[in-house]
Design a protein around this motif. Structure first.
Motif, PDB file in Angstrom:
ATOM      1  N   GLU A 149      32.231   2.772 -38.507  1.00 37.22           N
ATOM      2  CA  GLU A 149      31.851   3.852 -39.412  1.00 37.22           C
ATOM      3  C   GLU A 149      32.829   3.979 -40.575  1.00 37.22           C
ATOM      4  OE1 GLU A 149      29.578   8.000 -38.931  1.00 37.22           O
ATOM      5  OE2 GLU A 149      31.513   7.958 -37.885  1.00 37.22           O
ATOM      6  N   LYS A 152      31.539   1.409 -43.124  1.00 31.37           N
ATOM      7  CA  LYS A 152      30.264   1.833 -43.713  1.00 31.37           C
ATOM      8  C   LYS A 152      30.465   3.052 -44.611  1.00 31.37           C
ATOM      9  CE  LYS A 152      27.747  -1.154 -41.305  1.00 31.37           C
ATOM     10  NZ  LYS A 152      26.904  -2.204 -41.891  1.00 31.37           N
ATOM     11  N   PHE A 177      29.379   2.473 -32.879  1.00 29.34           N
ATOM     12  CA  PHE A 177      28.272   1.965 -33.693  1.00 29.34           C
ATOM     13  C   PHE A 177      28.271   0.440 -33.752  1.00 29.34           C
ATOM     14  CE2 PHE A 177      29.389   6.162 -35.432  1.00 29.34           C
ATOM     15  CZ  PHE A 177      28.169   6.800 -35.304  1.00 29.34           C
ATOM     16  N   ASP A 178      27.078  -0.134 -33.967  1.00 25.27           N
ATOM     17  CA  ASP A 178      27.008  -1.576 -34.193  1.00 25.27           C
ATOM     18  C   ASP A 178      26.988  -1.836 -35.698  1.00 25.27           C
ATOM     19  OD1 ASP A 178      24.341  -1.273 -35.148  1.00 25.27           O
ATOM     20  OD2 ASP A 178      23.556  -1.508 -33.105  1.00 25.27           O
ATOM     21  N   ASP A 180      24.785  -2.791 -37.636  1.00 24.33           N
ATOM     22  CA  ASP A 180      23.562  -2.421 -38.342  1.00 24.33           C
ATOM     23  C   ASP A 180      23.520  -0.944 -38.705  1.00 24.33           C
ATOM     24  OD1 ASP A 180      22.542  -5.017 -38.208  1.00 24.33           O
ATOM     25  OD2 ASP A 180      21.660  -4.672 -36.229  1.00 24.33           O
ATOM     26  N   TYR A 181      24.530  -0.210 -38.264  1.00 28.02           N
ATOM     27  CA  TYR A 181      24.584   1.238 -38.523  1.00 28.02           C
ATOM     28  C   TYR A 181      24.589   1.518 -40.018  1.00 28.02           C
ATOM     29  CZ  TYR A 181      26.835   5.858 -38.978  1.00 28.02           C
ATOM     30  OH  TYR A 181      27.153   7.152 -39.328  1.00 28.02           O
ATOM     31  N   LYS A 182      23.778   2.483 -40.420  1.00 23.22           N
ATOM     32  CA  LYS A 182      23.699   2.862 -41.830  1.00 23.22           C
ATOM     33  C   LYS A 182      24.244   4.283 -41.987  1.00 23.22           C
ATOM     34  CE  LYS A 182      19.676  -0.082 -42.751  1.00 23.22           C
ATOM     35  NZ  LYS A 182      20.527  -1.153 -43.291  1.00 23.22           N
ATOM     36  N   VAL A 189      24.335  12.238 -36.999  1.00 21.13           N
ATOM     37  CA  VAL A 189      23.804  11.119 -36.224  1.00 21.13           C
ATOM     38  C   VAL A 189      23.646  11.557 -34.769  1.00 21.13           C
ATOM     39  CG1 VAL A 189      24.123   8.716 -35.546  1.00 21.13           C
ATOM     40  CG2 VAL A 189      25.056   9.521 -37.729  1.00 21.13           C
ATOM     41  N   LEU A 191      23.584  10.719 -31.261  1.00 22.68           N
ATOM     42  CA  LEU A 191      24.040   9.587 -30.457  1.00 22.68           C
ATOM     43  C   LEU A 191      23.448   9.594 -29.060  1.00 22.68           C
ATOM     44  CD1 LEU A 191      27.829   9.550 -31.414  1.00 22.68           C
ATOM     45  CD2 LEU A 191      26.018   8.052 -32.261  1.00 22.68           C
TER      46      LEU A 191
END
Length: 319
Positions: A149, A152, A177-178, A180-182, A189, A191
């Motif tokens: 995170e 990102k 998070f992986d 692909d997390y936006k 979020v 979870l």
């Protein structure tokens, strides 16, 4: 989602240094400003690999923020980095008057936030920074939960025009998070879904909240965990939705219970959807140095204390 206790742990500050280096290479406008703590904050990654983009400001945080304002006024994007305790208290006047009020594109990075600052002592701990920064007009306030995170978030902040405060922790935290997390500024979020109660957490307390939720599920309590990486602007709709879904809220933050996430959530609930609520955070007391686990326990913000707060809050709900 895999157990946070089994997840790989990654240092936020390491990811910060690597990402800032990448941004400084890719964008000619990005500069790193350091308050003589580059080895601790990991902005030394920029100093070593892209020295023309590294500006050493010394132990003079107020001047650093003034320099950052000057750079931003010419169209550059400075990332000013120091310990959260120094930025939120020593240089707050310069931040308010020279950066927040004119709405300049300065990124302020508060490292070593919260209690767990590597035995540096209470002068170097920041338990008030979220409260201070969220009162500033035009200021966006962010607190990532893990290394993914952080990256990102920084990429989104780089594209955003305006003053931003990012709160970072010293030690490694479980990867939630992986890749692909936006991340989106202003969005919470979800979870974990549950039906009995919602834990709303931010920053370092999110992984501890997930750990607490696992323990509570073993006791037959269904818990939602809502991660709030943006303290300002707050995702009010997500808070109201959580209150409607479970009817009771617990907030968790590695910060004073006054003025931070808990206060922000309470403000929303009292105006939009009053439900029972408890806050997990550091109570009105001075902090001190100590080993991490002992600090979490003494100041009542460990997963065990989140579990305790959830069970107390459920009593208010009548369960």
């Amino acid at each position: 989602m895999k157990s946070t206790q089994l997840a790989e742990k990654v240092s936020m500050r390491d990811v910060f240094g690597e990402t800032l280096l990448q941004l400084s290479v890719e964008d000619e406008k990005v500069y790193a400003l350091d308050g003589d703590l580059a080895n601790s904050t990991k902005v030394d990654t920029v100093a070593s690999n892209n020295p023309k983009k590294f500006l050493q400001m010394g132990i003079a945080e107020q001047n650093m923020m003034s320099v950052a304002a000057g750079l931003a006024s010419t169209g550059l994007q400075p990332w000013a980095t120091s310990f959260a305790a120094f930025l939120s208290k020593r240089s707050i006047d310069q931040i308010q008057v020279q950066i927040a009020q004119p709405n300049l594109d300065v990124k302020i990075i508060g490292a070593y936030s919260g209690l767990l600052t590597g035995l540096t002592g209470k002068t170097h701990q920041a338990l008030e920074d979220l409260a201070i920064f969220r009162t500033l007009v035009n200021m966006t306030v962010l607190a990532p939960a893990d290394g993914v995170e952080v990256k990102k978030m920084m990429e989104a902040v780089h594209e955003y025009k305006g003053p931003v405060y990012i709160r970072l922790a010293r030690d490694p935290y479980p990867t939630i998070f992986d890749n692909d997390y936006k991340f989106e500024i202003g969005k919470a979020v979800l979870l974990k879904e549950g039906t009995d109660i919602t834990i709303i957490s931010t920053g370092t307390q999110t992984s501890r909240s997930l750990e607490a939720a696992e323990q509570l599920e073993a006791d037959g309590i269904s818990v939602s965990v809502l991660h709030m990486p943006t303290i300002k602007p707050l995702d009010k709709a997500a808070i109201v939705k959580a209150a409607e879904a479970t009817g009771v809220i617990v907030t968790a933050e590695e910060h004073s219970i006054y003025g931070g996430l808990g206060s922000a959530v309470a403000e929303v609930l009292v105006e939009e959807k009053p439900v029972p609520m408890l806050r997990v955070g550091v109570k009105d007391r001075n902090s001190e140095s100590g080993p991490n686990e002992e600090m979490l326990e003494k100041y009542e913000i460990s997963p065990r204390h989140i579990v305790k707060a959830v069970k107390e809050a459920l009593k208010k709900k009548g369960l």
